[in-house]
Write an enzyme that holds these catalytic residues in place. Structure first.
Site, PDB file in Angstrom:
ATOM      1  N   THR A  50     -36.892  64.628  25.113  1.00  0.00           N
ATOM      2  CA  THR A  50     -37.890  63.597  25.398  1.00  0.00           C
ATOM      3  C   THR A  50     -39.181  63.840  24.600  1.00  0.00           C
ATOM      4  O   THR A  50     -39.831  62.887  24.160  1.00  0.00           O
ATOM      5  CB  THR A  50     -38.179  63.569  26.907  1.00  0.00           C
ATOM      6  OG1 THR A  50     -36.933  63.382  27.578  1.00  0.00           O
ATOM      7  CG2 THR A  50     -39.117  62.438  27.285  1.00  0.00           C
ATOM      8  N   HIS A  64     -43.105  69.128  28.768  1.00  0.00           N
ATOM      9  CA  HIS A  64     -43.079  68.736  30.188  1.00  0.00           C
ATOM     10  C   HIS A  64     -42.104  69.600  30.974  1.00  0.00           C
ATOM     11  O   HIS A  64     -41.665  69.219  32.049  1.00  0.00           O
ATOM     12  CB  HIS A  64     -42.698  67.256  30.304  1.00  0.00           C
ATOM     13  CG  HIS A  64     -41.342  66.969  29.753  1.00  0.00           C
ATOM     14  ND1 HIS A  64     -41.104  66.780  28.417  1.00  0.00           N
ATOM     15  CD2 HIS A  64     -40.140  66.889  30.363  1.00  0.00           C
ATOM     16  CE1 HIS A  64     -39.816  66.581  28.225  1.00  0.00           C
ATOM     17  NE2 HIS A  64     -39.203  66.657  29.388  1.00  0.00           N
ATOM     18  N   CYS A 109     -42.195  56.663  49.697  1.00  0.00           N
ATOM     19  CA  CYS A 109     -42.579  57.831  50.502  1.00  0.00           C
ATOM     20  C   CYS A 109     -42.652  57.451  51.978  1.00  0.00           C
ATOM     21  O   CYS A 109     -42.166  58.188  52.848  1.00  0.00           O
ATOM     22  CB  CYS A 109     -43.917  58.391  50.019  1.00  0.00           C
ATOM     23  SG  CYS A 109     -43.800  59.272  48.444  1.00  0.00           S
ATOM     24  N   ARG A 134     -31.539  74.897  24.377  1.00  0.00           N
ATOM     25  CA  ARG A 134     -32.985  74.856  24.548  1.00  0.00           C
ATOM     26  C   ARG A 134     -33.626  75.947  23.695  1.00  0.00           C
ATOM     27  O   ARG A 134     -33.222  77.118  23.791  1.00  0.00           O
ATOM     28  CB  ARG A 134     -33.382  75.138  26.007  1.00  0.00           C
ATOM     29  CG  ARG A 134     -33.359  73.928  26.908  1.00  0.00           C
ATOM     30  CD  ARG A 134     -34.458  72.950  26.539  1.00  0.00           C
ATOM     31  NE  ARG A 134     -34.572  71.884  27.521  1.00  0.00           N
ATOM     32  CZ  ARG A 134     -33.848  70.766  27.523  1.00  0.00           C
ATOM     33  NH1 ARG A 134     -32.966  70.555  26.585  1.00  0.00           N
ATOM     34  NH2 ARG A 134     -34.040  69.855  28.453  1.00  0.00           N
TER      35      ARG A 134
END
Ligand SMILES: [Zn+2]
Ligand SMILES: [Zn+2]
Length: 364
Positions: free
Chosen positions: A44, A64, A100, A357
């Protein structure tokens, strides 16, 4: 007093990142300053840098998927505390939106973020990717985005829980609700797809078929628990999956690529009434065309899952504990550790398919 940090910043779509200094104001109410220890390089971030999701929002502070240590807290923060080791979450339920309030915080539509208090040196406000920003020495997040983990666990592995691993494991456990003894196919065996494979294994699936076009990715998939490997270059993967499942197809399929072709394959490799979970982030303009009758006749469930439908406060500690117990393999996901200056090299290695990664490490 504002501090000076250093990070990988995307100033214009498609340009290489620049490693530069930026300032961070003191944390405001309910905000925390985090010194980053490790950050995974996720697809991303490359998409954002490249302008794949549009040209709005530049300059971005990339990253992130991070873990770090809380260095300062703003007024009103009770948790976490200074010195806590934390994994950063890009969803922090607000507690008051319609989801929520209905008891579904994992679908929160107003996730909490810090105010934008980070600026490049000419004064322009930085946009942290997904409200976090982790390719940097320090970042500022909402307290609800910083989830404590046991400090003795390694930060590179813990960082990955913050995005790719949670997305994949959660897709299997929560979005699909994989049941014991079932069959699963996973399209796309990068860091996310391999985490789906691990989630399916943890849920007790007995047939786990990894699908990719890269033999190296398929070999990795085996390490995470794939029982069968399908190279889509060797012929129609739907037919190959059917051949491995008595002609029926799988109970659960997962799409972790984001292309129309693999969406279609993931839909039609299912057995009757099977579940298909879409995880891969698609490009902006690719259309999807489907034979409607064939789709209808299969029945079942098709759903999109973001972030593995997770609740970070519940799930990050669980994944950290599974790692500690040896049930969740995160060591193999950390293919390389690099410095901040090597961010562009990490994108290139990712695009060549060499890494699950790369993890940027900062001085402890
Ligand atoms: Zn909410
Ligand atoms: Zn990510």
């Amino acid at each position: 007093m504002p501090i000076t940090a250093r990070g990988a910043i995307a100033r214009t779509p498609g340009a290489p990142v620049s490693i530069e200094e930026f300032t961070i104001d003191d944390p405001g109410p309910n905000e925390v300053l985090v010194r980053i220890l490790a950050s995974g390089v996720c697809h991303t971030d490359f998409g954002v840098k490249d302008g794949h999701y549009g040209s709005e929002g530049f300059p971005f502070l990339l990253g992130h998927e991070g873990a770090g240590v809380v260095e300062a807290v703003g007024p009103g923060v009770q948790r976490p505390q200074v010195g806590d080791h934390v994994i950063l979450a890009w969803r922090a339920p607000c507690g008051s939106c319609r989801f929520c309030l209905a008891g579904k915080p994992n679908f929160c539509s107003a996730s909490l973020n810090a105010e934008k208090r980070m600026r490049i040196l000419d004064g322009e406000v930085l946009n942290p990717v997904l409200g976090i920003g982790t390719f940097c020495t320090h970042t500022l997040v909402h307290a609800g985005q910083a989830i404590p983990y046991p400090a003795e666990l390694p930060p590179a592995q813990m960082a990955l829980i913050g995005c790719g691993v949670m997305t994949g494991v959660g897709a299997a456990l929560y979005a699909a609700d994989v049941q014991p003894g079932t069959s699963v196919a996973v399209f796309g065996c990068g860091g996310v797809g391999d985490s789906v494979i691990q989630g399916a294994r943890l849920a007790g699936a007995t047939t786990i078929i990894a699908v990719d076009v890269d033999p190296r990715k398929l070999e990795w998939a085996k390490e995470f628990g794939a029982t069968h490997l399908v190279n889509a270059r060797d012929g129609d993967p739907v037919e190959q999956i059917k051949a491995l499942t008595g002609g029926n197809g799988v109970n659960y399929s997962f799409e972790a690529v984001g292309s129309a072709k693999t969406w279609e394959q993931a839909l039609f490799c299912r057995d009757l009434a099977g579940t298909c979970v879409i995880i891969g982030v698609p490009g902006q303009s690719e259309p999807l065309q489907l034979p409607m009758q064939r789709f209808f006749d299969l029945g079942g469930i098709v759903r999109v899952s973001w972030y593995g439908d997770c609740l970070p406060t519940r799930d990050f500690p669980m994944l950290a504990e599974w790692y500690r117990q040896g049930q969740l393999n995160l060591d193999t996901v950390v293919t390389r550790t690099i410095t901040l200056e090597e961010t562009e090299d990490a994108f290139a290695a990712m695009n060549r398919g060499e890494t699950l990664r790369s993890v940027i490490m900062f001085e402890a």
